[in-house]
Write a protein that holds these residues in place. Structure first.
Motif, PDB file in Angstrom:
ATOM      1  N   GLN A  68       0.815  -1.210   0.000  1.00 25.74           N
ATOM      2  CA  GLN A  68       0.000   0.000   0.000  1.00 25.74           C
ATOM      3  C   GLN A  68       0.853   1.266   0.000  1.00 25.74           C
ATOM      4  OE1 GLN A  68       0.688  -1.730   2.675  1.00 25.74           O
ATOM      5  NE2 GLN A  68       1.179  -0.247   4.299  1.00 25.74           N
ATOM      6  N   GLY A  69       2.126   1.140   0.308  1.00 30.16           N
ATOM      7  CA  GLY A  69       3.029   2.283   0.318  1.00 30.16           C
ATOM      8  C   GLY A  69       3.196   2.869   1.702  1.00 30.16           C
ATOM      9  N   THR A  70       4.385   3.400   1.961  1.00 26.53           N
ATOM     10  CA  THR A  70       4.660   4.077   3.226  1.00 26.53           C
ATOM     11  C   THR A  70       5.409   5.375   2.908  1.00 26.53           C
ATOM     12  OG1 THR A  70       5.591   3.812   5.450  1.00 26.53           O
ATOM     13  CG2 THR A  70       6.838   2.818   3.650  1.00 26.53           C
ATOM     14  N   GLN A  71       4.994   6.458   3.562  1.00 26.09           N
ATOM     15  CA  GLN A  71       5.556   7.775   3.264  1.00 26.09           C
ATOM     16  C   GLN A  71       6.883   7.967   3.993  1.00 26.09           C
ATOM     17  OE1 GLN A  71       4.264  10.466   1.271  1.00 26.09           O
ATOM     18  NE2 GLN A  71       6.322  11.300   1.659  1.00 26.09           N
ATOM     19  N   VAL A  72       7.873   8.424   3.251  1.00 27.85           N
ATOM     20  CA  VAL A  72       9.152   8.841   3.820  1.00 27.85           C
ATOM     21  C   VAL A  72       9.341  10.314   3.466  1.00 27.85           C
ATOM     22  CG1 VAL A  72      11.653   8.585   3.741  1.00 27.85           C
ATOM     23  CG2 VAL A  72      10.182   6.556   3.695  1.00 27.85           C
ATOM     24  N   THR A  73       9.510  11.140   4.486  1.00 31.23           N
ATOM     25  CA  THR A  73       9.720  12.575   4.285  1.00 31.23           C
ATOM     26  C   THR A  73      11.044  12.972   4.919  1.00 31.23           C
ATOM     27  OG1 THR A  73       7.332  12.986   4.311  1.00 31.23           O
ATOM     28  CG2 THR A  73       8.782  14.879   4.630  1.00 31.23           C
ATOM     29  N   VAL A  74      11.904  13.580   4.116  1.00 34.70           N
ATOM     30  CA  VAL A  74      13.208  14.025   4.602  1.00 34.70           C
ATOM     31  C   VAL A  74      13.217  15.548   4.565  1.00 34.70           C
ATOM     32  CG1 VAL A  74      15.699  13.858   4.357  1.00 34.70           C
ATOM     33  CG2 VAL A  74      14.234  11.957   3.607  1.00 34.70           C
ATOM     34  N   SER A  75      13.217  16.144   5.735  1.00 37.28           N
ATOM     35  CA  SER A  75      13.118  17.602   5.812  1.00 37.28           C
ATOM     36  C   SER A  75      13.702  18.087   7.128  1.00 37.28           C
ATOM     37  CB  SER A  75      11.651  18.032   5.707  1.00 37.28           C
ATOM     38  OG  SER A  75      11.520  19.426   5.894  1.00 37.28           O
TER      39      SER A  75
END
Length: 121
Positions: A113-120
């Motif tokens: 289903q997908g998993t969010q990765v946010t690099v900030s």
């Protein structure tokens, strides 16, 4: 029924590390791996690992990303080090019984289903 369930995504700072997991159920697969999709972009190949342990990586992740699998647990992992803002995307686990799949997402019949990765910062 085949199911791929990802976990481990989140918000991290540039330079951090993150490990994603994907547990498969329903059957074992010859090849498992990862794609990602950033906003406004097509799904892009990250890398794959075969049952034998043979690995293939996209150039963007070489040296920073490591894929591994635990065949006993039917689970594949994506360890990401030195994360950059451009790594921000939804990461999808994929699996197939095809022989020698490549970088085309159409070659993988099973998707998580997908998993969010946010690099900030």
């Amino acid at each position: 029924q085949v199911q791929l369930v990802e976990s481990g995504g989140g918000l991290v700072q540039p330079g951090d590390s993150l490990t994603l997991s994907c547990a498969a159920s329903g059957r074992t697969f010859r090849t498992m791996g990862w794609f990602h999709q950033a906003p406004g972009r097509e799904r892009e190949f990250v890398g794959t690992i075969r049952w034998s342990g043979s690995l293939t990586y996209a150039d963007s992740g070489k040296g920073r990303f490591t894929i591994s699998r635990d065949n006993a647990k039917n689970t594949v992992y994506l360890q990401m080090n030195g994360l950059k803002p451009e790594d921000t995307a939804v990461y999808y686990c994929v699996a197939t019984m095809r022989i020698g799949p490549g970088t085309n997402p159409n070659e993988y019949e099973h998707w998580g289903q997908g998993t969010q990765v946010t690099v900030s910062s």
